[in-house]
Design a protein around this motif. Structure first.
Motif: not given
Length: 220
Positions: A14-16, A23, A11-12, A19-20
């Protein structure tokens, strides 16, 4: 030569966390599709018994539905064909099974090991326990429709269980099976947010009542 190893993040930064989660859920859905395809192939090659196959597929279908019951996951998923195209999934057997929403053994009344059976007056093998279960399931689905159950989430599990219990009742032909399968597939293809139209609900109830009467003629 010494090389520095570097961990690659999935994950980036900045990924919350939410959001993880989404995904990760989609990753699980992808894995379920691949596993389901292997199960379908194993059954076609006679590497799994009907009992093992039915139990495994029902479990995988339930997990698939559980992940997609999350509205945000379902939104990102976008639909089976869209998901398949996006990730170039070539699991045609699994895709068909997910579209149908039931194991092939349930759809086509492929017999698994029955509980104790008795003979009806016309000499057909009948499972007493399964007859009681099928009767209860017919009534449950019909009552659900009368109570205005219209969503896929509520109706599809009831229809799937009804078909499974009818299969357990014996190996005799049941002329309304095709109609019940068609309804189950139609409901399975609905979006989570969709509901049966009142006209469809009335038609389904009519078909269920006719199927219920026909089911009992097979026991005479």
């Amino acid at each position: 030569m010494h090389r520095n190893s570097q961990e690659i993040s999935l994950f980036d930064h900045s990924t919350s966390s939410r959001e993880r989660e989404i995904l990760e859920a989609l990753g699980e859905v992808y894995s379920l599709i691949i596993v389901l395809d292997q199960v379908e192939k194993a059954y076609l090659k006679d590497c799994l018994s009907s009992e093992e196959y039915t139990s495994t597929v029902n479990k995988l279908l339930a997990q698939y539905k559980t992940y997609l019951a999350d509205e945000e996951v379902a939104k990102e998923f976008g639909g089976l064909e869209q998901f398949r195209a996006k990730y170039q999934i070539s699991a045609s057997n699994a895709i068909t099974r997910l579209e149908r929403g039931m194991p092939v053994t349930v759809e086509h009344a492929i017999q698994t090991k029955n509980s104790s059976t008795a003979l009806s007056s016309n000499g057909k093998n009948i499972s007493g326990k399964a007859v009681a279960e099928a009767t209860g399931n017919f009534i449950t689905v019909m009552d659900a429709l009368k109570l205005n159950y219209r969503t896929k989430e509520k109706l599809h599990p009831l229809m799937s269980e009804l078909l499974l219990s009818i299969n357990r009742a014996g190996s005799q032909d049941f002329e309304y099976r095709k109609k019940l399968v068609e309804w189950t597939v139609k409901i399975n293809k609905m979006n989570i947010s969709q509901s049966l139209e009142d006209s469809d609900a009335r038609e389904l109830l009519f078909d269920l009542e006719a199927a219920y009467k026909n089911f009992y003629t097979l026991l005479e």
